[in-house]
Design a protein around this motif. Structure first.
Motif, PDB file in Angstrom:
ATOM      1  N   ALA A  46       0.837  -1.266   0.000  1.00  0.00           N
ATOM      2  CA  ALA A  46      -0.041  -0.067  -0.145  1.00  0.00           C
ATOM      3  C   ALA A  46       0.885   1.395   0.014  1.00  0.00           C
ATOM      4  N   ASP A  47       0.197   2.334  -0.537  1.00  0.00           N
ATOM      5  CA  ASP A  47       1.087   3.514  -0.617  1.00  0.00           C
ATOM      6  C   ASP A  47       0.197   4.208   0.635  1.00  0.00           C
ATOM      7  N   VAL A  48      -0.983   3.962   1.038  1.00  0.00           N
ATOM      8  CA  VAL A  48      -1.813   4.861   1.968  1.00  0.00           C
ATOM      9  C   VAL A  48      -2.202   3.546   2.822  1.00  0.00           C
ATOM     10  N   LEU A  49      -2.253   3.527   4.414  1.00  0.00           N
ATOM     11  CA  LEU A  49      -2.980   2.576   5.011  1.00  0.00           C
ATOM     12  C   LEU A  49      -4.024   3.340   5.947  1.00  0.00           C
ATOM     13  N   TYR A  50      -5.157   2.731   6.014  1.00  0.00           N
ATOM     14  CA  TYR A  50      -6.407   3.015   6.748  1.00  0.00           C
ATOM     15  C   TYR A  50      -6.165   2.147   8.263  1.00  0.00           C
ATOM     16  N   ALA A  88       9.228  -0.013   8.270  1.00  0.00           N
ATOM     17  CA  ALA A  88      10.729  -0.360   7.911  1.00  0.00           C
ATOM     18  C   ALA A  88      10.503  -1.439   6.615  1.00  0.00           C
ATOM     19  N   GLU A  89       9.192  -1.938   6.537  1.00  0.00           N
ATOM     20  CA  GLU A  89       9.274  -2.842   5.364  1.00  0.00           C
ATOM     21  C   GLU A  89       8.743  -2.578   3.957  1.00  0.00           C
ATOM     22  N   ASN A  90       7.895  -1.375   4.166  1.00  0.00           N
ATOM     23  CA  ASN A  90       7.232  -0.908   2.791  1.00  0.00           C
ATOM     24  C   ASN A  90       7.846   0.277   2.467  1.00  0.00           C
ATOM     25  N   PRO A  91       8.857   0.430   1.564  1.00  0.00           N
ATOM     26  CA  PRO A  91       9.404   1.711   1.099  1.00  0.00           C
ATOM     27  C   PRO A  91       8.462   2.656   0.384  1.00  0.00           C
ATOM     28  N   ARG A  92       7.426   1.985  -0.090  1.00  0.00           N
ATOM     29  CA  ARG A  92       6.374   2.911  -0.915  1.00  0.00           C
ATOM     30  C   ARG A  92       5.340   3.496  -0.191  1.00  0.00           C
ATOM     31  N   LEU A  93       5.393   3.453   1.223  1.00  0.00           N
ATOM     32  CA  LEU A  93       4.265   3.882   2.276  1.00  0.00           C
ATOM     33  C   LEU A  93       4.548   5.169   2.267  1.00  0.00           C
ATOM     34  N   ARG A  94       3.426   6.217   2.111  1.00  0.00           N
ATOM     35  CA  ARG A  94       3.534   7.493   2.288  1.00  0.00           C
ATOM     36  C   ARG A  94       2.662   8.100   3.415  1.00  0.00           C
TER      37      ARG A  94
END
Length: 352
Positions: A71-75, A90-96
């Protein structure tokens, strides 16, 4: 911020399908990842953590982390925990961007140990404001409990005691309330208090005037404001600057019989000093929804104090909460797509 036309949103916490569809409806180009079988069932409305007995199989656990790491975005925080937030950062480099369910999510962000650098990359927004009305209603209930002596009435009822002398109660109309923390919750509390004829003053980080508030001051002037107060309502978050802010100095500045309501964070109130104030009469009644340690330890004297109402951090809960948070998230998602600033971002330094 992101201005890309296509985003992937991951639903990391329990949420009803109709609210997920409302998020999908924001923009058909958005991919919304939602696998309800990977999420713990809710035990009550807006149970963001879900049933604690829920366990994923090894395969389901792998699927869950693949979802949140796509995901780029998490709810919601993964597993609704600081550890889950730390892991996905730490694991998701695309998360913003991660939208937290709580209004006071800064404590969880701080507890995650995520670096300031990472918090510049992955912004966290809170659900502040969504809970303003239920918290304000609870705060006014606490004030009225104190004014109308409901603790004493309940004690007499349990004892089947009809007092020989009738004791008068205090009027809400004409009472003065001080609100520590004139943010959205505090302003809503002030609105309801004024509707009952109360006057209101309070504190804010900057002492800019607010319509309907008699006096706005910074926190160091709280003891001065309390000199004529009938009640003090705390809505402040837990930060190093607010830790035990309401302590002996504040209690000693109160008039005898002042009502204390806490719907902010438990760490703002020095509980030892509060017990002293209850015994010496500075505080006539305390309505507490939050505590320094939660759950409140069985050994705490607050449990059995005759002029204390203990509420298990539930004052913000309402059946409408999931819908309201999902609507807030959908509005923010539109802003995020447009590259606009998001409201209620957790400060990466002060964590409020």
């Amino acid at each position: 911020m992101s201005t890309q036309s296509s985003l992937t949103v991951g639903i990391a916490v329990p949420l009803e399908a109709e609210h997920v569809e409302a998020i999908r409806a924001v923009d058909p180009s958005i991919t919304v990842l939602y696998e309800p079988d990977l999420l713990p069932p809710e035990r009550f409305p807006a149970d963001h953590s879900g049933d604690p007995s829920f366990r994923r199989s090894a395969d389901a656990e792998e699927r869950y982390w693949k979802l949140v790491n796509s995901a780029d975005v998490l709810y919601g925080f993964p597993n609704e925990s600081p550890a889950g937030f730390a892991r996905v950062v730490a694991e998701n480099p695309r998360l913003r961007w991660v939208h937290a369910m709580a209004a006071g999510a800064g404590g969880a962000v701080k507890a995650s140990g995520v670096s300031r650098e990472d918090l510049e990359r992955v912004i966290v927004t809170t659900s502040a404001g969504v809970h303003a009305l239920p918290l304000a209603e609870f705060a006014v209930m606490g004030i009225l409990n104190g004014l109308k002596r409901t603790a004493e009435l309940a004690e007499d009822q349990r004892a089947k005691n009809w007092p020989d002398l009738r004791v008068p109660t205090r009027l809400a109309s004409g009472s003065h309330v001080v609100v520590a923390g004139l943010g959205e919750i505090g302003v809503e509390t002030a609105r309801l208090a004024r509707a009952l004829g109360m006057t209101v003053s309070g504190t804010k980080r900057t002492a800019d005037p607010i319509d309907g508030i008699e006096e706005v001051a910074t926190a160091e002037r709280l003891p001065e404001l309390l000199a004529r107060a009938d009640a003090l309502v705390n809505t402040l978050p837990g930060t190093p600057f607010t830790d035990k802010l309401i302590g002996r100095e504040v209690f000693s500045a109160m008039r005898s019989g002042t009502i204390l309501v806490n719907v902010g964070r438990g760490t703002v109130v020095d509980e030892d000093a509060l017990l002293e104030a209850l015994e010496n009469g500075s505080v006539g009644y305390a309505c507490l929804d939050v505590f320094a340690v939660e759950p409140l330890p069985e050994t705490s004297p607050l449990w059995e104090h005759p002029r204390v109402l203990v509420s298990p951090h539930t004052s913000a809960l309402s059946a409408a909460e999931n819908r309201l948070i999902a609507e807030r998230f959908a509005d923010n998602l539109r802003k995020f797509q447009a590259g606009e600033p998001l409201p209620h971002r957790v400060d990466p330094v002060h964590f409020y």
